[in-house]
Design a protein around this motif. Sequence first.
Motif, mmCIF file in Angstrom:
data_model
loop_
_atom_site.group_PDB
_atom_site.id
_atom_site.type_symbol
_atom_site.label_atom_id
_atom_site.label_comp_id
_atom_site.label_asym_id
_atom_site.label_seq_id
_atom_site.Cartn_x
_atom_site.Cartn_y
_atom_site.Cartn_z
ATOM 1 N N GLY A 1 0.853 -1.189 0.000
ATOM 2 C CA GLY A 1 0.000 0.000 0.000
ATOM 3 C C GLY A 1 0.889 1.239 0.000
ATOM 4 O O GLY A 1 1.804 1.343 0.812
ATOM 5 N N CYS A 2 0.629 2.162 -0.922
ATOM 6 C CA CYS A 2 1.498 3.334 -1.087
ATOM 7 C C CYS A 2 1.558 4.178 0.179
ATOM 8 O O CYS A 2 2.614 4.673 0.544
ATOM 9 C CB CYS A 2 0.997 4.174 -2.251
ATOM 10 S SG CYS A 2 1.063 3.274 -3.802
ATOM 11 N N PHE A 3 0.413 4.356 0.827
ATOM 12 C CA PHE A 3 0.388 5.161 2.041
ATOM 13 C C PHE A 3 1.199 4.505 3.150
ATOM 14 O O PHE A 3 2.060 5.131 3.765
ATOM 15 C CB PHE A 3 -1.058 5.389 2.498
ATOM 16 C CG PHE A 3 -1.141 6.124 3.809
ATOM 17 C CD1 PHE A 3 -0.855 7.479 3.882
ATOM 18 C CD2 PHE A 3 -1.479 5.446 4.971
ATOM 19 C CE1 PHE A 3 -0.917 8.160 5.091
ATOM 20 C CE2 PHE A 3 -1.544 6.118 6.186
ATOM 21 C CZ PHE A 3 -1.259 7.474 6.244
ATOM 22 N N GLY B 1 5.079 4.355 2.243
ATOM 23 C CA GLY B 1 5.766 5.577 1.813
ATOM 24 C C GLY B 1 6.266 5.556 0.383
ATOM 25 O O GLY B 1 7.404 5.947 0.119
ATOM 26 N N HIS B 2 5.405 5.110 -0.550
ATOM 27 C CA HIS B 2 5.781 5.160 -1.966
ATOM 28 C C HIS B 2 5.908 6.609 -2.414
ATOM 29 O O HIS B 2 5.207 7.492 -1.918
ATOM 30 C CB HIS B 2 4.703 4.449 -2.801
ATOM 31 C CG HIS B 2 5.128 4.214 -4.220
ATOM 32 N ND1 HIS B 2 4.254 4.214 -5.264
ATOM 33 C CD2 HIS B 2 6.347 3.938 -4.748
ATOM 34 C CE1 HIS B 2 4.913 3.958 -6.392
ATOM 35 N NE2 HIS B 2 6.188 3.786 -6.095
ATOM 36 N N HIS B 3 6.797 6.877 -3.385
ATOM 37 C CA HIS B 3 6.959 8.234 -3.902
ATOM 38 C C HIS B 3 5.912 8.491 -4.969
ATOM 39 O O HIS B 3 6.217 8.540 -6.155
ATOM 40 C CB HIS B 3 8.371 8.438 -4.462
ATOM 41 C CG HIS B 3 9.426 8.202 -3.435
ATOM 42 N ND1 HIS B 3 9.568 9.028 -2.339
ATOM 43 C CD2 HIS B 3 10.347 7.234 -3.296
ATOM 44 C CE1 HIS B 3 10.555 8.569 -1.585
ATOM 45 N NE2 HIS B 3 11.042 7.481 -2.140
ATOM 46 N N CYS B 4 4.677 8.583 -4.564
ATOM 47 C CA CYS B 4 3.589 8.896 -5.477
ATOM 48 C C CYS B 4 2.576 9.704 -4.684
ATOM 49 O O CYS B 4 2.758 9.932 -3.485
ATOM 50 C CB CYS B 4 2.957 7.615 -6.036
ATOM 51 S SG CYS B 4 2.001 6.689 -4.823
ATOM 52 N N LEU B 5 1.495 10.103 -5.334
ATOM 53 C CA LEU B 5 0.506 10.947 -4.676
ATOM 54 C C LEU B 5 -0.066 10.300 -3.421
ATOM 55 O O LEU B 5 -0.230 10.921 -2.387
ATOM 56 C CB LEU B 5 -0.622 11.252 -5.663
ATOM 57 C CG LEU B 5 -1.181 12.668 -5.626
ATOM 58 C CD1 LEU B 5 -0.091 13.714 -5.799
ATOM 59 C CD2 LEU B 5 -2.265 12.820 -6.670
ATOM 60 N N ILE C 1 5.450 -4.798 -5.534
ATOM 61 C CA ILE C 1 4.516 -4.224 -6.500
ATOM 62 C C ILE C 1 3.674 -3.198 -5.752
ATOM 63 O O ILE C 1 3.078 -3.498 -4.722
ATOM 64 C CB ILE C 1 3.611 -5.305 -7.135
ATOM 65 C CG1 ILE C 1 4.467 -6.326 -7.888
ATOM 66 C CG2 ILE C 1 2.599 -4.663 -8.073
ATOM 67 C CD1 ILE C 1 3.664 -7.368 -8.641
ATOM 68 N N TRP C 2 3.664 -1.979 -6.272
ATOM 69 C CA TRP C 2 2.961 -0.889 -5.590
ATOM 70 C C TRP C 2 1.500 -0.851 -5.998
ATOM 71 O O TRP C 2 1.156 -1.023 -7.168
ATOM 72 C CB TRP C 2 3.637 0.456 -5.880
ATOM 73 C CG TRP C 2 4.984 0.547 -5.247
ATOM 74 C CD1 TRP C 2 6.184 0.366 -5.864
ATOM 75 C CD2 TRP C 2 5.270 0.812 -3.868
ATOM 76 N NE1 TRP C 2 7.195 0.509 -4.941
ATOM 77 C CE2 TRP C 2 6.665 0.781 -3.725
ATOM 78 C CE3 TRP C 2 4.471 1.075 -2.753
ATOM 79 C CZ2 TRP C 2 7.295 1.009 -2.495
ATOM 80 C CZ3 TRP C 2 5.090 1.295 -1.534
ATOM 81 C CH2 TRP C 2 6.487 1.269 -1.419
ATOM 82 N N GLU C 3 0.699 -0.575 -4.994
ATOM 83 C CA GLU C 3 -0.746 -0.443 -5.138
ATOM 84 C C GLU C 3 -1.158 0.479 -6.304
ATOM 85 O O GLU C 3 -2.036 0.129 -7.087
ATOM 86 C CB GLU C 3 -1.248 0.128 -3.804
ATOM 87 C CG GLU C 3 -2.622 0.636 -3.776
ATOM 88 C CD GLU C 3 -2.877 1.509 -2.515
ATOM 89 O OE1 GLU C 3 -1.934 1.840 -1.772
ATOM 90 O OE2 GLU C 3 -4.038 1.842 -2.322
ATOM 91 N N CYS C 4 -0.478 1.638 -6.425
ATOM 92 C CA CYS C 4 -0.904 2.611 -7.441
ATOM 93 C C CYS C 4 -0.683 2.063 -8.842
ATOM 94 O O CYS C 4 -1.443 2.360 -9.767
ATOM 95 C CB CYS C 4 -0.165 3.942 -7.250
ATOM 96 S SG CYS C 4 1.627 3.851 -7.414
ATOM 97 N N LYS C 5 0.365 1.227 -9.017
ATOM 98 C CA LYS C 5 0.629 0.623 -10.328
ATOM 99 C C LYS C 5 -0.452 -0.393 -10.657
ATOM 100 O O LYS C 5 -0.978 -0.412 -11.757
ATOM 101 C CB LYS C 5 1.995 -0.081 -10.315
ATOM 102 C CG LYS C 5 3.173 0.835 -10.047
ATOM 103 C CD LYS C 5 3.829 1.251 -11.341
ATOM 104 C CE LYS C 5 4.939 2.256 -11.149
ATOM 105 N NZ LYS C 5 6.163 1.678 -10.586
HETATM 106 ZN ZN LIG Z 1 2.259 4.552 -5.237
#
Ligand SMILES: [Zn+2]
Length: 140
Positions: free
Chosen positions: A65-67, A70-74, A114-118
């Motif tokens: 999960g990006c949140f 701490g993924h570098h995305c929105l 694998i990132w959630e946003c992808k």
């Molecule tokens: Zn992300």
Amino acid sequence: MADVFTPDKRSAVMARIRAKDTKPELAVRGALHRMGLRFRLHVRRLPGTPDIVLSRHKLIIEVRGCFWHGHHCLKGRKPGQNHAYWLPKLQGNIVRGRRNAARLRRMGWRVCTIWECKVRRWTDAELQRHLRSLLESRAE
Ligand SMILES: [Zn+2]
């Protein structure tokens, strides 16, 4: 600093976010199934209880999960409020994730994230193509 939410409210908030985060994981599992691959889920005897374990390929896939990680995305942006509560928590996730990945690699596993946003953005065909490239790349 005290949490602005009561414990009940807090766990409701957390549960909602967590529950939502399983959707990308389901998409990844579905794609692996359609590719005819066998895997195990949430393997407790491995460091950090990895999400998806493909034993035959010595490959671990973490759907993150990006949140939370701490993924570098929105979506991975730090929360604007209540920093004192979130920052140590999120930092802890990241540190723990890295430490577990390092342990797994020492045990001979390849560890892929694998990132959630992808996953949300990809079609199933794109997701499968990505998974195939993970399986084929021996170097990590
Ligand atoms: Zn992300």
